[in-house]
Design a protein around this motif. Structure first.
Motif, PDB file in Angstrom:
ATOM      1  N   MET A  19       0.759  -1.170   0.135  1.00 55.11           N
ATOM      2  CA  MET A  19      -0.162   0.116  -0.089  1.00 55.11           C
ATOM      3  C   MET A  19       0.761   1.173  -0.026  1.00 55.11           C
ATOM      4  SD  MET A  19      -3.150  -1.337   2.392  1.00 55.11           S
ATOM      5  CE  MET A  19      -3.663   0.237   2.689  1.00 55.11           C
ATOM      6  N   LYS A  20       1.877   1.136   1.066  1.00 53.89           N
ATOM      7  CA  LYS A  20       2.767   2.321   0.831  1.00 53.89           C
ATOM      8  C   LYS A  20       3.330   2.660  -0.791  1.00 53.89           C
ATOM      9  CE  LYS A  20       6.907   4.223   2.918  1.00 53.89           C
ATOM     10  NZ  LYS A  20       8.057   4.121   3.944  1.00 53.89           N
ATOM     11  N   ALA A  21       3.980   1.470  -1.267  1.00 58.57           N
ATOM     12  CA  ALA A  21       4.660   1.637  -2.570  1.00 58.57           C
ATOM     13  C   ALA A  21       3.403   2.201  -3.568  1.00 58.57           C
ATOM     14  CB  ALA A  21       5.231   0.283  -3.183  1.00 58.57           C
ATOM     15  N   LEU A  22       2.254   1.737  -3.524  1.00 56.63           N
ATOM     16  CA  LEU A  22       1.147   2.237  -4.243  1.00 56.63           C
ATOM     17  C   LEU A  22       0.964   3.653  -4.063  1.00 56.63           C
ATOM     18  CD1 LEU A  22      -1.227  -0.700  -4.520  1.00 56.63           C
ATOM     19  CD2 LEU A  22       0.168  -0.061  -6.457  1.00 56.63           C
ATOM     20  N   GLN A  23       0.830   4.074  -2.856  1.00 52.55           N
ATOM     21  CA  GLN A  23       0.747   5.661  -2.336  1.00 52.55           C
ATOM     22  C   GLN A  23       1.944   6.429  -3.203  1.00 52.55           C
ATOM     23  OE1 GLN A  23      -1.700   7.344  -1.812  1.00 52.55           O
ATOM     24  NE2 GLN A  23      -2.682   6.224   0.199  1.00 52.55           N
ATOM     25  N   GLU A  24       3.353   5.922  -3.110  1.00 56.85           N
ATOM     26  CA  GLU A  24       4.125   6.451  -3.729  1.00 56.85           C
ATOM     27  C   GLU A  24       4.206   6.706  -5.186  1.00 56.85           C
ATOM     28  OE1 GLU A  24       7.577   4.564  -2.186  1.00 56.85           O
ATOM     29  OE2 GLU A  24       7.150   5.145  -0.253  1.00 56.85           O
ATOM     30  N   ASP A  25       3.577   5.731  -5.917  1.00 57.71           N
ATOM     31  CA  ASP A  25       3.419   5.571  -7.293  1.00 57.71           C
ATOM     32  C   ASP A  25       2.306   6.594  -7.666  1.00 57.71           C
ATOM     33  OD1 ASP A  25       5.389   3.782  -7.679  1.00 57.71           O
ATOM     34  OD2 ASP A  25       4.062   2.155  -7.735  1.00 57.71           O
ATOM     35  N   ARG A  26       1.240   6.607  -6.963  1.00 58.60           N
ATOM     36  CA  ARG A  26      -0.059   7.599  -7.132  1.00 58.60           C
ATOM     37  C   ARG A  26       0.718   9.134  -6.883  1.00 58.60           C
ATOM     38  NH1 ARG A  26      -3.924   9.617  -3.132  1.00 58.60           N
ATOM     39  NH2 ARG A  26      -5.398  10.570  -4.375  1.00 58.60           N
ATOM     40  N   ARG A  27       1.500   9.385  -5.953  1.00 53.81           N
ATOM     41  CA  ARG A  27       2.102  10.568  -5.692  1.00 53.81           C
ATOM     42  C   ARG A  27       2.935  11.208  -7.004  1.00 53.81           C
ATOM     43  NH1 ARG A  27       1.880   9.585  -0.445  1.00 53.81           N
ATOM     44  NH2 ARG A  27       3.781   8.591  -0.367  1.00 53.81           N
ATOM     45  N   TRP A  28       3.755  10.153  -7.441  1.00 52.89           N
ATOM     46  CA  TRP A  28       4.663  10.380  -8.572  1.00 52.89           C
ATOM     47  C   TRP A  28       3.701  10.621  -9.778  1.00 52.89           C
ATOM     48  CZ3 TRP A  28       5.088   7.960 -13.201  1.00 52.89           C
ATOM     49  CH2 TRP A  28       6.146   8.220 -13.862  1.00 52.89           C
ATOM     50  N   LEU A  29       2.882   9.797 -10.161  1.00 53.09           N
ATOM     51  CA  LEU A  29       2.015  10.155 -11.148  1.00 53.09           C
ATOM     52  C   LEU A  29       1.094  11.550 -11.084  1.00 53.09           C
ATOM     53  CD1 LEU A  29       0.438   9.183 -13.685  1.00 53.09           C
ATOM     54  CD2 LEU A  29      -1.348   7.839 -12.312  1.00 53.09           C
ATOM     55  N   LEU A  30       0.555  11.595 -10.038  1.00 50.57           N
ATOM     56  CA  LEU A  30      -0.083  13.090  -9.720  1.00 50.57           C
ATOM     57  C   LEU A  30       0.917  14.387 -10.109  1.00 50.57           C
ATOM     58  CD1 LEU A  30      -2.756  14.416  -9.271  1.00 50.57           C
ATOM     59  CD2 LEU A  30      -1.945  14.080  -6.569  1.00 50.57           C
ATOM     60  N   ARG A  31       2.273  14.137  -9.228  1.00 51.82           N
ATOM     61  CA  ARG A  31       3.308  15.376  -9.610  1.00 51.82           C
ATOM     62  C   ARG A  31       3.490  15.351 -11.041  1.00 51.82           C
ATOM     63  NH1 ARG A  31       6.916  13.051  -6.724  1.00 51.82           N
ATOM     64  NH2 ARG A  31       8.317  12.279  -8.425  1.00 51.82           N
ATOM     65  N   HIS A  32       3.514  14.351 -11.694  1.00 52.71           N
ATOM     66  CA  HIS A  32       3.975  14.374 -13.193  1.00 52.71           C
ATOM     67  C   HIS A  32       2.713  14.896 -14.165  1.00 52.71           C
ATOM     68  CE1 HIS A  32       7.610  12.141 -12.211  1.00 52.71           C
ATOM     69  NE2 HIS A  32       8.041  12.626 -13.426  1.00 52.71           N
ATOM     70  N   LEU A  33       1.767  14.646 -13.816  1.00 52.12           N
ATOM     71  CA  LEU A  33       0.099  15.107 -14.442  1.00 52.12           C
ATOM     72  C   LEU A  33       0.299  16.529 -14.021  1.00 52.12           C
ATOM     73  CD1 LEU A  33      -2.318  12.463 -13.553  1.00 52.12           C
ATOM     74  CD2 LEU A  33      -1.367  12.760 -15.898  1.00 52.12           C
ATOM     75  N   ASP A  34       0.822  17.060 -13.157  1.00 50.66           N
ATOM     76  CA  ASP A  34       0.708  18.468 -12.424  1.00 50.66           C
ATOM     77  C   ASP A  34       1.672  19.422 -13.424  1.00 50.66           C
ATOM     78  OD1 ASP A  34      -1.450  18.073 -10.989  1.00 50.66           O
ATOM     79  OD2 ASP A  34      -0.353  18.191  -9.204  1.00 50.66           O
ATOM     80  N   GLU A  35       2.603  18.551 -13.915  1.00 52.58           N
ATOM     81  CA  GLU A  35       3.844  19.027 -14.398  1.00 52.58           C
ATOM     82  C   GLU A  35       3.502  19.317 -15.713  1.00 52.58           C
ATOM     83  OE1 GLU A  35       7.421  17.137 -13.206  1.00 52.58           O
ATOM     84  OE2 GLU A  35       7.529  17.996 -11.298  1.00 52.58           O
ATOM     85  N   GLY A  36       2.567  18.783 -16.406  1.00 51.10           N
ATOM     86  CA  GLY A  36       1.922  18.913 -17.521  1.00 51.10           C
ATOM     87  C   GLY A  36       2.645  17.701 -18.593  1.00 51.10           C
ATOM     88  N   HIS A  37       2.975  16.476 -17.859  1.00 47.72           N
ATOM     89  CA  HIS A  37       3.588  15.469 -18.742  1.00 47.72           C
ATOM     90  C   HIS A  37       2.268  14.697 -19.398  1.00 47.72           C
ATOM     91  CE1 HIS A  37       7.657  15.583 -17.369  1.00 47.72           C
ATOM     92  NE2 HIS A  37       7.341  16.148 -16.284  1.00 47.72           N
ATOM     93  N   TRP A  38       2.415  14.094 -20.577  1.00 45.82           N
ATOM     94  CA  TRP A  38       1.492  13.187 -21.073  1.00 45.82           C
ATOM     95  C   TRP A  38       0.117  13.767 -21.352  1.00 45.82           C
ATOM     96  CZ3 TRP A  38       3.013  11.045 -16.192  1.00 45.82           C
ATOM     97  CH2 TRP A  38       4.271  10.390 -16.224  1.00 45.82           C
ATOM     98  N   SER A  39       0.300  15.070 -21.918  1.00 51.33           N
ATOM     99  CA  SER A  39      -1.067  15.841 -22.184  1.00 51.33           C
ATOM    100  C   SER A  39      -2.099  14.948 -22.805  1.00 51.33           C
ATOM    101  CB  SER A  39      -0.748  16.930 -22.624  1.00 51.33           C
ATOM    102  OG  SER A  39      -0.009  16.885 -23.894  1.00 51.33           O
ATOM    103  N   ALA A  40      -1.735  14.233 -23.677  1.00 48.88           N
ATOM    104  CA  ALA A  40      -2.568  13.416 -24.838  1.00 48.88           C
ATOM    105  C   ALA A  40      -3.424  12.384 -23.914  1.00 48.88           C
ATOM    106  CB  ALA A  40      -1.935  12.596 -25.837  1.00 48.88           C
ATOM    107  N   PHE A  41      -2.864  12.132 -22.723  1.00 44.78           N
ATOM    108  CA  PHE A  41      -3.500  10.948 -21.770  1.00 44.78           C
ATOM    109  C   PHE A  41      -3.808  11.505 -20.530  1.00 44.78           C
ATOM    110  CE2 PHE A  41      -0.209   8.758 -24.447  1.00 44.78           C
ATOM    111  CZ  PHE A  41      -1.169   8.139 -25.408  1.00 44.78           C
ATOM    112  N   ARG A  42      -3.750  12.719 -20.442  1.00 45.20           N
ATOM    113  CA  ARG A  42      -4.160  13.430 -19.157  1.00 45.20           C
ATOM    114  C   ARG A  42      -5.348  12.990 -18.381  1.00 45.20           C
ATOM    115  NH1 ARG A  42      -2.325  17.164 -15.687  1.00 45.20           N
ATOM    116  NH2 ARG A  42      -4.009  18.335 -14.405  1.00 45.20           N
ATOM    117  N   LEU A  43      -6.292  12.956 -19.089  1.00 45.13           N
ATOM    118  CA  LEU A  43      -7.750  12.598 -18.577  1.00 45.13           C
ATOM    119  C   LEU A  43      -7.834  11.320 -18.092  1.00 45.13           C
ATOM    120  CD1 LEU A  43     -10.315  14.722 -20.932  1.00 45.13           C
ATOM    121  CD2 LEU A  43      -9.447  15.308 -18.594  1.00 45.13           C
ATOM    122  N   ASP A  44      -7.437  10.356 -18.759  1.00 46.04           N
ATOM    123  CA  ASP A  44      -7.279   8.910 -18.772  1.00 46.04           C
ATOM    124  C   ASP A  44      -6.289   8.717 -17.222  1.00 46.04           C
ATOM    125  OD1 ASP A  44      -9.052   7.981 -20.214  1.00 46.04           O
ATOM    126  OD2 ASP A  44      -7.709   7.550 -21.999  1.00 46.04           O
TER     127      ASP A  44
END
Length: 66
Positions: A19-44
């Protein structure tokens, strides 16, 4: 989390670490989305991040309730 009598205690002990590892992965994903990465896939990816958050909240509740 409803435990299966066939699940060894060793595997149950790994749940918090998973669960801790998944939380860290979730934070990583959110951070990268907030930085504008993968704009074509942002909604998904944002939907995936929300669903992962909901799943982790559910798991935490189950683990806490025994």
């Amino acid at each position: 989390m409803a435990t299966n009598s066939n699940m060894p205690d060793q595997k149950l002990g790994q749940v918090p670490a998973l669960m801790k590892a998944l939380q860290e992965d979730r934070r990583w994903l959110l951070r990268h989305l907030d930085e504008g990465h993968w704009s074509a896939f942002r909604l998904d990816l944002a939907a995936l991040e929300r669903e992962l958050g909901q799943l982790l909240e559910f798991c935490e509740t189950q683990v806490e309730s025994g």
